[in-house]
Design a protein around this motif. Structure first.
Motif, PDB file in Angstrom:
ATOM      1  N   PHE A 118     -10.360   5.407   0.790  1.00 37.06           N
ATOM      2  CA  PHE A 118      -8.969   5.432   1.257  1.00 37.06           C
ATOM      3  C   PHE A 118      -8.000   5.222   0.090  1.00 37.06           C
ATOM      4  CE2 PHE A 118      -5.456   2.495   2.286  1.00 37.06           C
ATOM      5  CZ  PHE A 118      -4.635   3.372   2.987  1.00 37.06           C
ATOM      6  N   THR A 142      -8.619  -4.220   6.565  1.00 34.84           N
ATOM      7  CA  THR A 142      -9.260  -4.319   5.254  1.00 34.84           C
ATOM      8  C   THR A 142      -8.293  -4.780   4.185  1.00 34.84           C
ATOM      9  OG1 THR A 142     -10.767  -2.541   5.876  1.00 34.84           O
ATOM     10  CG2 THR A 142     -10.607  -3.054   3.544  1.00 34.84           C
ATOM     11  N   LEU A 183      -1.643   4.417   7.987  1.00 35.01           N
ATOM     12  CA  LEU A 183      -2.740   3.456   8.050  1.00 35.01           C
ATOM     13  C   LEU A 183      -3.279   3.380   9.466  1.00 35.01           C
ATOM     14  CD1 LEU A 183      -1.248   0.443   6.059  1.00 35.01           C
ATOM     15  CD2 LEU A 183      -2.856   2.138   5.218  1.00 35.01           C
ATOM     16  N   HIS A 226     -13.005   1.792   2.123  1.00 35.44           N
ATOM     17  CA  HIS A 226     -11.714   1.370   1.595  1.00 35.44           C
ATOM     18  C   HIS A 226     -11.468   1.963   0.208  1.00 35.44           C
ATOM     19  CE1 HIS A 226      -8.092  -0.935   1.514  1.00 35.44           C
ATOM     20  NE2 HIS A 226      -8.441  -1.587   0.422  1.00 35.44           N
ATOM     21  N   ASP A 246      -8.229  -0.143  11.061  1.00 34.31           N
ATOM     22  CA  ASP A 246      -9.285  -0.584  10.140  1.00 34.31           C
ATOM     23  C   ASP A 246      -8.747  -0.740   8.724  1.00 34.31           C
ATOM     24  OD1 ASP A 246     -11.172  -0.658  12.148  1.00 34.31           O
ATOM     25  OD2 ASP A 246     -11.864   1.392  11.781  1.00 34.31           O
ATOM     26  N   ASP A 247      -7.864   0.191   8.307  1.00 42.56           N
ATOM     27  CA  ASP A 247      -7.269   0.089   6.969  1.00 42.56           C
ATOM     28  C   ASP A 247      -6.420  -1.170   6.849  1.00 42.56           C
ATOM     29  OD1 ASP A 247      -8.376   2.500   6.118  1.00 42.56           O
ATOM     30  OD2 ASP A 247      -6.707   3.653   6.936  1.00 42.56           O
ATOM     31  N   ASP A 297      -2.770   4.954  14.840  1.00 45.06           N
ATOM     32  CA  ASP A 297      -1.826   4.780  13.744  1.00 45.06           C
ATOM     33  C   ASP A 297      -0.376   4.723  14.221  1.00 45.06           C
ATOM     34  OD1 ASP A 297      -1.620   7.359  14.578  1.00 45.06           O
ATOM     35  OD2 ASP A 297      -2.049   8.295  12.638  1.00 45.06           O
ATOM     36  N   THR A 322       0.856  -1.183   0.000  1.00 46.34           N
ATOM     37  CA  THR A 322       0.000   0.000   0.000  1.00 46.34           C
ATOM     38  C   THR A 322       0.894   1.236   0.000  1.00 46.34           C
ATOM     39  OG1 THR A 322      -1.854   1.110   1.088  1.00 46.34           O
ATOM     40  CG2 THR A 322      -0.187   0.110   2.520  1.00 46.34           C
TER      41      THR A 322
END
Length: 354
Positions: free
Chosen positions: A255, A236, A229, A252, A232-233, A198, A151
């Protein structure tokens, strides 16, 4: 008229129940056969295969809902037609449109059930099935062993090699770039603990800084890093698009777009939630002409034709979805097109019948 409506609704519910009782165990059995191939690998056992199959049933029900609607309605109205009950109703002044309205009313209940399952039940069960299977087979639940999760945001690229559990990751790589896209620092960490929000605690850390004089390398036992991030990110990222709920997919996709990443697969999965609803409505509409348009045909013939239609619709939907991803077409158009086309065809067919 109220009594007739209730009777029609009851018959349609029974038809949907019969279709569910046939299709869901059939596809569940096929899932089980697929899982039995992995029995004996790692710690994966027969009971794990049965558990995995059971946890996938809510998702299979959602996927089969359009075909359950088609076959269930054909079964219900076909039984009434074979028993001459539809003829008696029409002789009593009940119009085909009124009978069709009963099907659509029950269809709305089915759609409500699908919506609840897709938001609150199926994602949790499917994710549990995927994660427990991955643990038993000793595989990463992300993109595959040794591939990891990738990511980025505007100036950072992050690779998570493996999620050990919800609060800990292993094999972390972080690349930080300047405004011109030149690599400034490369950080490798053996492990990362997610402390709060985070904030991460990186362990067994090696940081390489690229300067005009060369590369400087520094190793530390641990360091804190403020990630782009949140938990939750991260959660996912480790899940396949189809296993996410509509709300999870929505956030998502937002994001991914905010960080400049590829969104096609997740956006398509989100829009296909709506596409599935349109397809279910289309199947309900298409099932009605099978009964009123073929009065002399037996119930068996109607079911065969309905099954062929269902298979054709499934293939059409898959072809459109895969072509949309391959050609980078608009996800909304790709996902909604099959349902809209089918509803238009059903409308034309119904006008000819009625």
């Amino acid at each position: 008229m109220t009594i007739i409506n209730r009777y029609l609704a009851l018959q349609i519910v029974m038809g949907l129940g019969i279709a569910t009782a046939v299709l869901l165990p059939l596809f569940g059995f096929l899932d089980l056969l697929d899982q039995l191939d992995d029995v004996g690998k790692g710690t994966y056992r027969v009971k794990d295969a049965f558990l995995h199959t059971a946890l996938l049933l809510p998702r299979r029900f959602i996927q089969l809902a359009p075909f359950i609607a088609l076959l269930g309605n054909v079964v219900a109205l076909g039984r009434l037609a074979v028993g001459s009950e539809l003829t008696a109703m029409r002789a009593a002044g009940v119009s085909p449109a009124r009978i069709s309205l009963a099907s659509l009313s029950v269809g709305l209940i089915l759609l409500s059930l699908i919506t609840v399952l897709d938001q609150f039940v199926a994602p949790q069960f499917q994710q549990k099935a995927i994660s427990s299977r991955a643990v038993a087979l000793e595989k990463s639940a992300a993109l595959g062993k040794h591939l990891g999760i990738w990511t980025r945001d505007e100036r950072n690229i992050l690779r998570i090699g493996e999620m050990l559990h919800a609060g800990k990751a292993a094999d972390i790589e972080l690349m930080h770039f300047d405004d011109n896209g030149f690599l400034l620092t490369y950080t490798y960490a053996g492990y990362a603990d997610f402390i709060d929000g985070d904030l991460w605690e990186l362990r067994d850390v090696t940081t390489k800084t690229f300067t005009g004089n060369g590369i400087e390398s520094v190793s530390t036992a641990s360091m804190q890093w403020k990630s782009f991030l949140n938990p939750d990110d991260i959660s996912t990222l480790t899940k396949s698009p189809e296993s996410l709920s509509p709300i999870e997919l929505f956030f998502h996709v937002r994001f991914l777009r905010s960080t400049g990443q590829e969104v096609d697969a997740y956006a398509l999965a989100l829009w296909r939630k709506g596409g599935g609803i349109l397809t279910t409505v289309a199947m309900l509409l298409l099932s009605i002409p099978f009964v009123f348009g073929s009065v002399r045909a037996g119930l068996g013939n109607r079911l065969v034709l309905a099954s062929m239609l269902g298979i054709s619709v499934y293939l059409f939907d898959q072809i459109v979805a895969n072509a949309g991803l391959l050609l980078h077409l608009n996800p909304a158009l790709t996902a909604l097109l099959p349902g809209l086309v089918l509803i238009a065809l059903a409308g034309l067919w119904l006008r000819r019948i009625f």
